[in-house]
Design a protein around this motif. Structure first.
Motif, PDB file in Angstrom:
ATOM      1  N   SER A  98      20.611 -13.171 -34.520  1.00 18.81           N
ATOM      2  CA  SER A  98      21.011 -13.743 -35.812  1.00 18.81           C
ATOM      3  C   SER A  98      22.523 -13.922 -35.937  1.00 18.81           C
ATOM      4  O   SER A  98      23.040 -14.034 -37.048  1.00 18.81           O
ATOM      5  CB  SER A  98      20.493 -12.861 -36.960  1.00 18.81           C
ATOM      6  OG  SER A  98      20.987 -11.534 -36.852  1.00 18.81           O
ATOM      7  N   VAL A  99      23.227 -13.963 -34.808  1.00 16.17           N
ATOM      8  CA  VAL A  99      24.666 -14.177 -34.876  1.00 16.17           C
ATOM      9  C   VAL A  99      24.954 -15.530 -35.522  1.00 16.17           C
ATOM     10  O   VAL A  99      24.261 -16.512 -35.274  1.00 16.17           O
ATOM     11  CB  VAL A  99      25.293 -14.103 -33.464  1.00 16.17           C
ATOM     12  CG1 VAL A  99      24.790 -15.221 -32.579  1.00 16.17           C
ATOM     13  CG2 VAL A  99      26.809 -14.124 -33.546  1.00 16.17           C
ATOM     14  N   GLY A 100      25.953 -15.562 -36.399  1.00 18.45           N
ATOM     15  CA  GLY A 100      26.272 -16.767 -37.149  1.00 18.45           C
ATOM     16  C   GLY A 100      25.595 -16.814 -38.500  1.00 18.45           C
ATOM     17  O   GLY A 100      25.857 -17.714 -39.286  1.00 18.45           O
ATOM     18  N   GLY A 101      24.743 -15.828 -38.791  1.00 21.04           N
ATOM     19  CA  GLY A 101      24.066 -15.779 -40.077  1.00 21.04           C
ATOM     20  C   GLY A 101      24.850 -14.985 -41.097  1.00 21.04           C
ATOM     21  O   GLY A 101      26.040 -14.701 -40.925  1.00 21.04           O
ATOM     22  N   GLY A 102      24.182 -14.615 -42.170  1.00 23.39           N
ATOM     23  CA  GLY A 102      24.832 -13.867 -43.231  1.00 23.39           C
ATOM     24  C   GLY A 102      25.111 -12.433 -42.829  1.00 23.39           C
ATOM     25  O   GLY A 102      24.505 -11.885 -41.904  1.00 23.39           O
ATOM     26  N   ALA A 103      26.037 -11.807 -43.553  1.00 26.11           N
ATOM     27  CA  ALA A 103      26.421 -10.421 -43.271  1.00 26.11           C
ATOM     28  C   ALA A 103      25.431  -9.481 -43.938  1.00 26.11           C
ATOM     29  O   ALA A 103      25.462  -9.308 -45.154  1.00 26.11           O
ATOM     30  CB  ALA A 103      27.836 -10.158 -43.771  1.00 26.11           C
ATOM     31  N   LEU A 104      24.548  -8.884 -43.155  1.00 28.16           N
ATOM     32  CA  LEU A 104      23.583  -7.935 -43.668  1.00 28.16           C
ATOM     33  C   LEU A 104      24.001  -6.519 -43.291  1.00 28.16           C
ATOM     34  O   LEU A 104      24.609  -6.303 -42.239  1.00 28.16           O
ATOM     35  CB  LEU A 104      22.186  -8.230 -43.112  1.00 28.16           C
ATOM     36  CG  LEU A 104      21.628  -9.622 -43.446  1.00 28.16           C
ATOM     37  CD1 LEU A 104      20.221  -9.776 -42.883  1.00 28.16           C
ATOM     38  CD2 LEU A 104      21.621  -9.853 -44.956  1.00 28.16           C
ATOM     39  N   ALA A 143      36.889  -0.898 -29.266  1.00 30.56           N
ATOM     40  CA  ALA A 143      35.614  -1.514 -29.644  1.00 30.56           C
ATOM     41  C   ALA A 143      35.571  -1.598 -31.161  1.00 30.56           C
ATOM     42  O   ALA A 143      35.738  -0.588 -31.849  1.00 30.56           O
ATOM     43  CB  ALA A 143      34.441  -0.693 -29.121  1.00 30.56           C
ATOM     44  N   ARG A 144      35.337  -2.792 -31.708  1.00 34.94           N
ATOM     45  CA  ARG A 144      35.330  -3.010 -33.155  1.00 34.94           C
ATOM     46  C   ARG A 144      34.023  -3.686 -33.549  1.00 34.94           C
ATOM     47  O   ARG A 144      33.555  -4.583 -32.856  1.00 34.94           O
ATOM     48  CB  ARG A 144      36.520  -3.873 -33.563  1.00 34.94           C
ATOM     49  CG  ARG A 144      36.668  -4.083 -35.071  1.00 34.94           C
ATOM     50  CD  ARG A 144      37.892  -4.933 -35.368  1.00 34.94           C
ATOM     51  NE  ARG A 144      39.098  -4.310 -34.844  1.00 34.94           N
ATOM     52  CZ  ARG A 144      40.216  -4.990 -34.550  1.00 34.94           C
ATOM     53  NH1 ARG A 144      40.257  -6.302 -34.728  1.00 34.94           N
ATOM     54  NH2 ARG A 144      41.271  -4.354 -34.078  1.00 34.94           N
ATOM     55  N   LEU A 145      33.455  -3.261 -34.676  1.00 29.28           N
ATOM     56  CA  LEU A 145      32.168  -3.794 -35.126  1.00 29.28           C
ATOM     57  C   LEU A 145      32.353  -4.970 -36.085  1.00 29.28           C
ATOM     58  O   LEU A 145      33.213  -4.928 -36.965  1.00 29.28           O
ATOM     59  CB  LEU A 145      31.352  -2.696 -35.811  1.00 29.28           C
ATOM     60  CG  LEU A 145      30.971  -1.487 -34.949  1.00 29.28           C
ATOM     61  CD1 LEU A 145      30.074  -0.537 -35.734  1.00 29.28           C
ATOM     62  CD2 LEU A 145      30.294  -1.928 -33.659  1.00 29.28           C
ATOM     63  N   TYR A 146      31.492  -5.987 -35.913  1.00 30.64           N
ATOM     64  CA  TYR A 146      31.538  -7.203 -36.721  1.00 30.64           C
ATOM     65  C   TYR A 146      30.155  -7.507 -37.282  1.00 30.64           C
ATOM     66  O   TYR A 146      29.136  -7.167 -36.674  1.00 30.64           O
ATOM     67  CB  TYR A 146      32.019  -8.399 -35.887  1.00 30.64           C
ATOM     68  CG  TYR A 146      33.487  -8.359 -35.569  1.00 30.64           C
ATOM     69  CD1 TYR A 146      34.392  -9.161 -36.246  1.00 30.64           C
ATOM     70  CD2 TYR A 146      33.969  -7.497 -34.594  1.00 30.64           C
ATOM     71  CE1 TYR A 146      35.749  -9.112 -35.975  1.00 30.64           C
ATOM     72  CE2 TYR A 146      35.330  -7.437 -34.301  1.00 30.64           C
ATOM     73  CZ  TYR A 146      36.215  -8.248 -34.994  1.00 30.64           C
ATOM     74  OH  TYR A 146      37.554  -8.191 -34.715  1.00 30.64           O
ATOM     75  N   ALA A 147      30.141  -8.166 -38.425  1.00 30.66           N
ATOM     76  CA  ALA A 147      28.887  -8.627 -39.020  1.00 30.66           C
ATOM     77  C   ALA A 147      28.435  -9.914 -38.328  1.00 30.66           C
ATOM     78  O   ALA A 147      29.181 -10.517 -37.555  1.00 30.66           O
ATOM     79  CB  ALA A 147      29.073  -8.865 -40.513  1.00 30.66           C
ATOM     80  N   ASP A 148      27.205 -10.352 -38.625  1.00 31.65           N
ATOM     81  CA  ASP A 148      26.687 -11.583 -38.024  1.00 31.65           C
ATOM     82  C   ASP A 148      27.526 -12.804 -38.388  1.00 31.65           C
ATOM     83  O   ASP A 148      27.546 -13.792 -37.655  1.00 31.65           O
ATOM     84  CB  ASP A 148      25.240 -11.816 -38.465  1.00 31.65           C
ATOM     85  CG  ASP A 148      24.258 -10.913 -37.727  1.00 31.65           C
ATOM     86  OD1 ASP A 148      24.533 -10.561 -36.564  1.00 31.65           O
ATOM     87  OD2 ASP A 148      23.225 -10.560 -38.311  1.00 31.65           O
ATOM     88  N   ASP A 149      28.212 -12.764 -39.528  1.00 32.22           N
ATOM     89  CA  ASP A 149      29.035 -13.908 -39.924  1.00 32.22           C
ATOM     90  C   ASP A 149      30.456 -13.824 -39.368  1.00 32.22           C
ATOM     91  O   ASP A 149      31.326 -14.568 -39.770  1.00 32.22           O
ATOM     92  CB  ASP A 149      29.072 -14.036 -41.457  1.00 32.22           C
ATOM     93  CG  ASP A 149      29.867 -12.918 -42.121  1.00 32.22           C
ATOM     94  OD1 ASP A 149      30.139 -11.883 -41.470  1.00 32.22           O
ATOM     95  OD2 ASP A 149      30.232 -13.074 -43.302  1.00 32.22           O
ATOM     96  N   HIS A 150      30.678 -12.879 -38.426  1.00 26.53           N
ATOM     97  CA  HIS A 150      31.947 -12.720 -37.707  1.00 26.53           C
ATOM     98  C   HIS A 150      33.054 -12.093 -38.549  1.00 26.53           C
ATOM     99  O   HIS A 150      34.222 -12.124 -38.148  1.00 26.53           O
ATOM    100  CB  HIS A 150      32.429 -14.047 -37.102  1.00 26.53           C
ATOM    101  CG  HIS A 150      31.447 -14.669 -36.165  1.00 26.53           C
ATOM    102  ND1 HIS A 150      31.211 -14.184 -34.900  1.00 26.53           N
ATOM    103  CD2 HIS A 150      30.588 -15.715 -36.328  1.00 26.53           C
ATOM    104  CE1 HIS A 150      30.277 -14.912 -34.314  1.00 26.53           C
ATOM    105  NE2 HIS A 150      29.870 -15.843 -35.159  1.00 26.53           N
TER     106      HIS A 150
END
Length: 279
Positions: A98-104, A143-150
């Motif tokens: 779901s990369v590129g989707g909303g931030a869940l 290492a850094r964490l990102y949401a699906d919306d980058h």
């Protein structure tokens, strides 16, 4: 009476239509943003966007500390080349689908930085860092964490990340152990390979010319690519990336655990290097 009945029917139809828009096809919610909207305008509902941005221009998405995702980075020298990197996460799940989707909440991917330079996007707990990607000396791996919306997950205005030091002793590029890792752990992933593919890139010319490499599921392959300019080696379908320093070989070794046709390309110049056909 007829007018009241007509209004009641109209209201009922409006409510049904609204419910259909909310639920989507089949009643399932989607994380993907609407056409024409940017990643950061997606319909994710987690946290709030901050004005602060990371090195690549991605905004921070702040969430409360309670239940926030976390990551612990550990590295260990590989027995064959470079380091094996582990991203142990809590309250977080890697979601390449779901990369590129909303931030869940608690979903997304990770970026790896060597000092202040991004070297990879990671969709799982393990990553192999080749020695060719690390200049001689001691460097800070993040290492850094990102949401699906980058957007970058953040707590109290700071990104959710973890760091470790790696030291390259200059004992060769692309072969041998890469050096030392600070407080590292994890199982090595080195070993023999079934096929080695060596490619050189000069300008827009690829040698040997792009073709197809036939392989069987379960085989191990090593891709060794040397480019005359800095770039990134990208294996589609497996979402594997390896930096290509100018004039130095970048090496990607992996076990082919899925079948299909997978393109190998350079990320910046967009050159197709070869195709892997796995049966």
């Amino acid at each position: 009476m007829r007018r009241r009945a007509a209004r009641a029917v109209a209201v009922a139809l409006l409510l049904v239509g609204s419910a259909g828009v909310t639920a989507g096809c089949g009643g399932r919610a989607t994380t993907h943003h609407k056409p024409g909207t940017g990643h950061q305008e997606a319909s994710g509902f987690a946290g709030r966007l901050l004005d602060r941005k990371d090195e690549s221009g991605h905004r921070y998405r702040q969430v409360d500390a309670a239940g926030a995702p976390s990551v612990k980075l550990t590295v260990r020298p590989d027995s064959m080349d470079g380091w094996n990197v582990q991203l142990a996460v809590q309250d977080f799940r890697f979601t390449p689908e779901s990369v590129g989707g909303g931030a869940l909440p608690g979903r997304g991917h990770a970026h790896l930085y060597l000092d202040d330079h991004k070297i990879a996007r990671v969709y799982g707990e393990w990553y192999h860092l080749p020695a060719s990607a690390v200049p001689k000396g001691t460097h800070r791996l993040t290492a850094r964490l990102y949401a699906d919306d980058h957007t970058a997950w953040a707590v109290d205005g700071k990104p959710v990340e973890s760091t470790a030091d790696v030291t390259e002793e200059g004992r060769g590029s692309g072969s041998g152990r890469g050096g030392h890792a600070h407080d590292g752990s994890g199982a090595p992933e080195g070993g023999a390979v079934d096929r080695t593919v060596t490619i050189t890139v000069h300008g827009n010319k690829v040698q040997p010319p792009p073709g197809r490499v036939e392989l069987k599921k379960g085989q191990r392959i090593r891709l060794s690519v040397t480019s005359d300019r800095a770039d990134t080696l990208h294996l589609h379908g497996y979402d594997k990336e390896v930096p290509l320093p100018a004039g130095r070989a970048g090496t990607l070794t992996l076990t082919l655990d899925r079948t299909g046709l997978f393109e190998v390309e350079t990320h910046e110049s967009g050159l197709v290097l070869t195709q892997l056909v796995v049966r």
